[in-house]
Design a protein around this motif. Sequence first.
Motif, short mmCIF file in Angstrom:
data_model
loop_
_atom_site.label_atom_id
_atom_site.label_comp_id
_atom_site.label_asym_id
_atom_site.label_seq_id
_atom_site.Cartn_x
_atom_site.Cartn_y
_atom_site.Cartn_z
N UNK A 14 -124.05 -15.57 -2.65
CA UNK A 14 -123.09 -16.60 -2.22
C UNK A 14 -121.75 -16.01 -1.80
N UNK A 15 -121.25 -15.02 -2.54
CA UNK A 15 -119.93 -14.48 -2.25
C UNK A 15 -119.91 -13.55 -1.04
N UNK A 16 -121.09 -13.22 -0.51
CA UNK A 16 -121.16 -12.30 0.63
C UNK A 16 -121.17 -13.02 1.98
N UNK A 17 -121.05 -14.34 1.96
CA UNK A 17 -121.10 -15.10 3.21
C UNK A 17 -119.98 -16.14 3.24
N UNK A 18 -119.78 -16.69 4.42
CA UNK A 18 -118.86 -17.80 4.60
C UNK A 18 -119.70 -19.06 4.81
N UNK A 19 -119.27 -20.17 4.21
CA UNK A 19 -120.07 -21.39 4.20
C UNK A 19 -119.25 -22.59 4.67
N UNK A 20 -119.95 -23.54 5.27
CA UNK A 20 -119.35 -24.83 5.58
C UNK A 20 -120.39 -25.90 5.26
N UNK A 21 -120.04 -26.80 4.37
CA UNK A 21 -120.94 -27.88 3.96
C UNK A 21 -120.30 -29.21 4.36
N UNK A 22 -120.86 -29.83 5.37
CA UNK A 22 -120.35 -31.09 5.88
C UNK A 22 -118.86 -30.98 6.21
N UNK A 23 -118.48 -29.87 6.84
CA UNK A 23 -117.10 -29.68 7.28
C UNK A 23 -116.17 -29.06 6.26
N UNK A 24 -116.63 -28.86 5.04
CA UNK A 24 -115.80 -28.26 3.99
C UNK A 24 -116.13 -26.77 3.88
N UNK A 25 -115.11 -25.92 3.99
CA UNK A 25 -115.31 -24.48 3.99
C UNK A 25 -115.33 -23.92 2.56
N UNK B 37 -121.57 -12.82 7.55
CA UNK B 37 -122.64 -13.81 7.54
C UNK B 37 -122.03 -15.19 7.33
N UNK B 38 -122.48 -16.18 8.10
CA UNK B 38 -121.97 -17.53 7.90
C UNK B 38 -123.08 -18.56 8.05
N UNK B 39 -122.94 -19.63 7.27
CA UNK B 39 -123.88 -20.75 7.30
C UNK B 39 -123.07 -22.04 7.43
N UNK B 40 -123.52 -22.92 8.29
CA UNK B 40 -122.83 -24.19 8.50
C UNK B 40 -123.87 -25.30 8.52
N UNK B 41 -123.77 -26.24 7.59
CA UNK B 41 -124.72 -27.34 7.54
C UNK B 41 -123.99 -28.67 7.63
N UNK B 42 -124.54 -29.57 8.43
CA UNK B 42 -123.94 -30.88 8.63
C UNK B 42 -125.04 -31.85 9.05
#
Length: 212
Positions: A22-33, A116-121
């Motif tokens: 988890x700490x090795x990537x950047x995340x966005x969950x429904x617009x929240x980083x 690494x980045x993941x974006x889910x919406x």
Amino acid sequence: MHDDVFEGVLTQGVNAQLMTDAHRAEWAVDGVAFVFSDTNDEERKQALLDFRMELVTALEQFLIDFSDRRQLSENGTLCLLQAVTTQMSQCGLANLDRCSRAGEYMVGGAHLKQHVNYNISCMDAGPLGEALKLTLGCLKEGFQFLQRTVRTHIEDGAGDDMSTQGCDPSSRMYQCATLRFTTKPGLESPHGQDEILCDVLDVYDEVFIKET
């Protein structure tokens, strides 16, 4: 199928590899980083635990709320969580490697950086209703050498070429894909079971190698 282990905070449906990395990537969950801010050694362990807890809880709640709106069963919700979080882990990156030019190389060097980045919406899938849109990307830069992972035949018959090649640190590789998850509750399915379908909407990769 791949002996994946699933854990979580609110459920037991989150791929354990996601939690580990988890700490090795950047995340966005429904617009929240969600981005981990590194800290000193004494505080790092607790900061990692707090970050994982916050990210996983937000992701689980987002997927649970989506499942409720889509009227999925408890088992269908668990299957959706497992499917989505598996793609938001090393498995998703491995899938990118298998379908891109960047996956043909192993890269290294003291200054190698991997972002690494993941974006889910949510998205409107037309007649399929509300769906999930997952974008995952990986940028590698700063590497100073590379090696092909796909063996290439040498014309003089001496064997396969797996030699290491030096390159300028300005070289880079970028991979990106967008996935769509659509669902159908068991009441609407001819089989009487929830259906979850994952489609690849687009894939992009770029390989820029500058020789030294």
